[in-house]
Design a protein around this motif. Sequence first.
Motif, PDB file in Angstrom:
ATOM      1  N   GLU A 353       5.841  -9.721  -2.163  1.00  0.00           N
ATOM      2  CA  GLU A 353       4.520 -10.345  -2.116  1.00  0.00           C
ATOM      3  C   GLU A 353       4.287 -10.914  -0.725  1.00  0.00           C
ATOM      4  O   GLU A 353       5.204 -10.984   0.093  1.00  0.00           O
ATOM      5  N   GLY A 354       3.049 -11.317  -0.475  1.00  0.00           N
ATOM      6  CA  GLY A 354       2.696 -11.844   0.832  1.00  0.00           C
ATOM      7  C   GLY A 354       1.475 -11.149   1.370  1.00  0.00           C
ATOM      8  O   GLY A 354       0.565 -10.781   0.610  1.00  0.00           O
ATOM      9  N   TYR A 355       1.421 -10.939   2.709  1.00  0.00           N
ATOM     10  CA  TYR A 355       0.315 -10.214   3.314  1.00  0.00           C
ATOM     11  C   TYR A 355       0.589  -8.711   3.248  1.00  0.00           C
ATOM     12  O   TYR A 355       1.735  -8.263   3.435  1.00  0.00           O
ATOM     13  N   LEU A 356      -0.451  -7.950   2.969  1.00  0.00           N
ATOM     14  CA  LEU A 356      -0.298  -6.503   2.912  1.00  0.00           C
ATOM     15  C   LEU A 356       0.095  -5.968   4.281  1.00  0.00           C
ATOM     16  O   LEU A 356      -0.525  -6.291   5.295  1.00  0.00           O
ATOM     17  N   ASP A 357       1.148  -5.120   4.313  1.00  0.00           N
ATOM     18  CA  ASP A 357       1.606  -4.523   5.567  1.00  0.00           C
ATOM     19  C   ASP A 357       0.758  -3.292   5.850  1.00  0.00           C
ATOM     20  O   ASP A 357       1.029  -2.194   5.353  1.00  0.00           O
ATOM     21  N   THR A 358      -0.282  -3.482   6.660  1.00  0.00           N
ATOM     22  CA  THR A 358      -1.238  -2.395   6.906  1.00  0.00           C
ATOM     23  C   THR A 358      -0.631  -1.253   7.714  1.00  0.00           C
ATOM     24  O   THR A 358      -1.155  -0.140   7.701  1.00  0.00           O
ATOM     25  N   SER A 359       0.469  -1.516   8.393  1.00  0.00           N
ATOM     26  CA  SER A 359       1.086  -0.452   9.192  1.00  0.00           C
ATOM     27  C   SER A 359       1.656   0.666   8.316  1.00  0.00           C
ATOM     28  O   SER A 359       1.922   1.759   8.803  1.00  0.00           O
ATOM     29  N   ARG A 360       1.814   0.397   7.008  1.00  0.00           N
ATOM     30  CA  ARG A 360       2.404   1.399   6.117  1.00  0.00           C
ATOM     31  C   ARG A 360       1.368   2.033   5.193  1.00  0.00           C
ATOM     32  O   ARG A 360       1.715   2.801   4.296  1.00  0.00           O
ATOM     33  N   LEU A 361       0.107   1.710   5.374  1.00  0.00           N
ATOM     34  CA  LEU A 361      -0.942   2.255   4.513  1.00  0.00           C
ATOM     35  C   LEU A 361      -1.047   3.772   4.624  1.00  0.00           C
ATOM     36  O   LEU A 361      -1.322   4.470   3.631  1.00  0.00           O
ATOM     37  N   ALA A 362      -0.837   4.302   5.843  1.00  0.00           N
ATOM     38  CA  ALA A 362      -0.939   5.755   6.025  1.00  0.00           C
ATOM     39  C   ALA A 362       0.064   6.493   5.143  1.00  0.00           C
ATOM     40  O   ALA A 362      -0.245   7.552   4.577  1.00  0.00           O
ATOM     41  N   LYS A 363       1.278   5.943   5.003  1.00  0.00           N
ATOM     42  CA  LYS A 363       2.303   6.581   4.160  1.00  0.00           C
ATOM     43  C   LYS A 363       1.895   6.560   2.693  1.00  0.00           C
ATOM     44  O   LYS A 363       2.166   7.490   1.933  1.00  0.00           O
ATOM     45  N   ILE A 364       1.244   5.482   2.289  1.00  0.00           N
ATOM     46  CA  ILE A 364       0.830   5.359   0.884  1.00  0.00           C
ATOM     47  C   ILE A 364      -0.289   6.351   0.576  1.00  0.00           C
ATOM     48  O   ILE A 364      -0.320   6.979  -0.491  1.00  0.00           O
ATOM     49  N   ILE A 365      -1.215   6.505   1.543  1.00  0.00           N
ATOM     50  CA  ILE A 365      -2.301   7.465   1.349  1.00  0.00           C
ATOM     51  C   ILE A 365      -1.747   8.879   1.296  1.00  0.00           C
ATOM     52  O   ILE A 365      -2.186   9.723   0.491  1.00  0.00           O
ATOM     53  N   ALA A 366      -0.750   9.180   2.127  1.00  0.00           N
ATOM     54  CA  ALA A 366      -0.159  10.518   2.153  1.00  0.00           C
ATOM     55  C   ALA A 366       0.649  10.806   0.896  1.00  0.00           C
ATOM     56  O   ALA A 366       0.717  11.947   0.419  1.00  0.00           O
ATOM     57  N   ASN A 367       1.251   9.773   0.368  1.00  0.00           N
ATOM     58  CA  ASN A 367       2.088   9.964  -0.830  1.00  0.00           C
ATOM     59  C   ASN A 367       1.914   8.753  -1.734  1.00  0.00           C
ATOM     60  O   ASN A 367       2.393   7.664  -1.437  1.00  0.00           O
ATOM     61  N   GLN A 368       1.240   8.934  -2.845  1.00  0.00           N
ATOM     62  CA  GLN A 368       0.919   7.825  -3.735  1.00  0.00           C
ATOM     63  C   GLN A 368       2.147   7.254  -4.428  1.00  0.00           C
ATOM     64  O   GLN A 368       2.077   6.192  -5.064  1.00  0.00           O
ATOM     65  N   ASP A 369       3.287   7.971  -4.356  1.00  0.00           N
ATOM     66  CA  ASP A 369       4.518   7.439  -4.950  1.00  0.00           C
ATOM     67  C   ASP A 369       5.082   6.264  -4.147  1.00  0.00           C
ATOM     68  O   ASP A 369       5.896   5.487  -4.649  1.00  0.00           O
ATOM     69  N   ASN A 370       4.690   6.189  -2.887  1.00  0.00           N
ATOM     70  CA  ASN A 370       5.136   5.054  -2.071  1.00  0.00           C
ATOM     71  C   ASN A 370       4.449   3.784  -2.549  1.00  0.00           C
ATOM     72  O   ASN A 370       3.242   3.777  -2.817  1.00  0.00           O
ATOM     73  N   LYS A 371       5.213   2.722  -2.641  1.00  0.00           N
ATOM     74  CA  LYS A 371       4.674   1.457  -3.121  1.00  0.00           C
ATOM     75  C   LYS A 371       4.076   0.654  -1.962  1.00  0.00           C
ATOM     76  O   LYS A 371       4.450   0.821  -0.806  1.00  0.00           O
ATOM     77  N   LEU A 372       3.165  -0.232  -2.340  1.00  0.00           N
ATOM     78  CA  LEU A 372       2.623  -1.142  -1.341  1.00  0.00           C
ATOM     79  C   LEU A 372       3.731  -2.048  -0.794  1.00  0.00           C
ATOM     80  O   LEU A 372       4.624  -2.464  -1.537  1.00  0.00           O
ATOM     81  N   SER A 373       3.660  -2.313   0.478  1.00  0.00           N
ATOM     82  CA  SER A 373       4.667  -3.174   1.118  1.00  0.00           C
ATOM     83  C   SER A 373       3.981  -4.417   1.668  1.00  0.00           C
ATOM     84  O   SER A 373       2.861  -4.345   2.172  1.00  0.00           O
ATOM     85  N   TYR A 374       4.682  -5.534   1.550  1.00  0.00           N
ATOM     86  CA  TYR A 374       4.109  -6.800   1.987  1.00  0.00           C
ATOM     87  C   TYR A 374       4.997  -7.438   3.065  1.00  0.00           C
ATOM     88  O   TYR A 374       6.186  -7.128   3.192  1.00  0.00           O
ATOM     89  N   LYS A 375       4.368  -8.328   3.841  1.00  0.00           N
ATOM     90  CA  LYS A 375       5.108  -9.069   4.853  1.00  0.00           C
ATOM     91  C   LYS A 375       4.813 -10.558   4.695  1.00  0.00           C
ATOM     92  O   LYS A 375       3.739 -10.944   4.227  1.00  0.00           O
TER      93      LYS A 375
END
Length: 592
Positions: A353-375
Amino acid sequence: MLKNSELIEEFKKSLSITIKSIGKNDNLEINYVKEKPSISGNIVNLTEPNIDNIKNNLAYIRAEADSLALEFRLHSKEIHKNFINHDELTNSIVNVLEQIRIEVKGGNEFKGIKKNIIKKHTQDLNNVSHKDSNDILIQAFKYVSYEELIGQKLSNKNNKFREIIREKLKNNYVNFFNSLKEHIDDQTKFTNKIIEQLKELGLFNNSNNNSKNDQNNEDESDENHQNNKDEDQKNDEKSDSNIEMQSSETNVEQTLSIEENEEAGDDSSDTELDYLPKIETLDRLESYKVYNAQFDEIIKAEDLCDNKELEKLRRNLDQQVFSFQPLIIKIANRLQRKLLAQQNRYWDFNMEEGYLDTSRLAKIIANQDNKLSYKVEREIEFKDTIISLLIDNSGSMRGRPITVAALCSDILAKTLERCLIKSEILGFTTKAWKGGKSRENWIKNGKPSNPGRLNDLRHIIYKSADTPWRRSKINLGLLLKEGILKENVDGEALNWSYNRLIKRQEKRKILIVISDGAPVDDSTLSVNPGNYLEKNLRDTIAQIEKNKNVELLAIGIGHDVSRYYSKAVTIMDVDQLGEVLLNQLSSIFSNK
């Protein structure tokens, strides 16, 4: 119509172009600072202008810039340094008269510059404040010389100064200024005339050893002994030998024959040598000991002289203008920006939990199996730091070294406070030359052999960690007080400052030692092994470095301290102290 801010910027650009043109140097860097105008290498520091000054004091601002620009055009640093020695009054008079030579010669070439500088000197003269007698004499030489060399009166305010110089020079008044006019184009001959006149007036001191003893009870032989010690140290430095290791029996015998025979009142020194242990038996002696600690003191700087004198000493310190100072302020500001930047934002990544790590959003869009990452932003331990500065207050630091150390400590403490980092400034010396009351007590008790440390220590607190810089800055002026700097027992001072640090609550503790030599205390070394104090210093350092709860760094001035400390820097020119000190701190925090 230009806004005020735009007008100021245009003025700055115009002034910068003018300075480079007058100074005949396109590589000059023009900075605008809050401090007084100064030069550091190819950097010209000018006082930050505001709209009121530009409107009301334009000639004054230009005159400040003109004077510095002319220094690049007409002044040789190489020639000038040949005339500089360790006497403050001599240097001050030579410095102001050289500046006058530059301004007069430049004014002869540029009439506009001459007009600006005349206005500036007239304004300064009307606002000049009289301080001590030396300051009055320096100001008198400055303004009277300018009047005489340009042949124009500045102000009636200068009448008093003119009387002072006439009284000093007497019948030589006219000849002196005529000779200066004659050599206005030759820096060497001009300065030689000044030196000749100062010698005639008894104001020239070419001695590099100004060791003085402020104790009323010390006789002439004590002073001679200290001067001989200083001379021996200088000779040893030239031959690359260890000046502080007075370990030979011959040296100790000579010391004993001077000290003990005076006290005993006879001509024989044979009985005194019974108290001299052999150097090689040091390891068989009991551990380091103190003969009598009841005369030692830990004292605040403000308790060593009254507030009025302290204010005067601080003013004297502020008047010490060294070429390195603007550079140090610049480095200090750079360090401050770096420290504050490190304090701002540190992150822990891959958190639940925390702030959404926007640097990893591209990976999530490319592969929906990747989970959201927080910082998560975290508080670093950076602010939870204390830095202690321990300054050698021995007699060999007198003059330029101790003044530079005081100024650097002052700038460092102010910088760290802005960054919310605690700092303290400490000093160590002895209360007396050659033993004081401890030695008197030892003599009274029959001079037992191997007495241990045999002098009265004085540990000084210039600024405690919890005292704001603005309240303690006045205390550093004490370092300029005659008679404060005596002998040095480094090991015990290091142990004292270390114990102060480990009692603090801060998680990170840094101890920086500034010294120009090994421990030297004649009273102790004359009746103990020659490396008695040095061994204690080594043992103390080893214990601190072994415990690892305090980061220890040493800076040696003209002396290799790396033979004692694991982390050490040696500088041969004291003017490097500020730069090295701040760069080392920057390195310490970067590594962490």
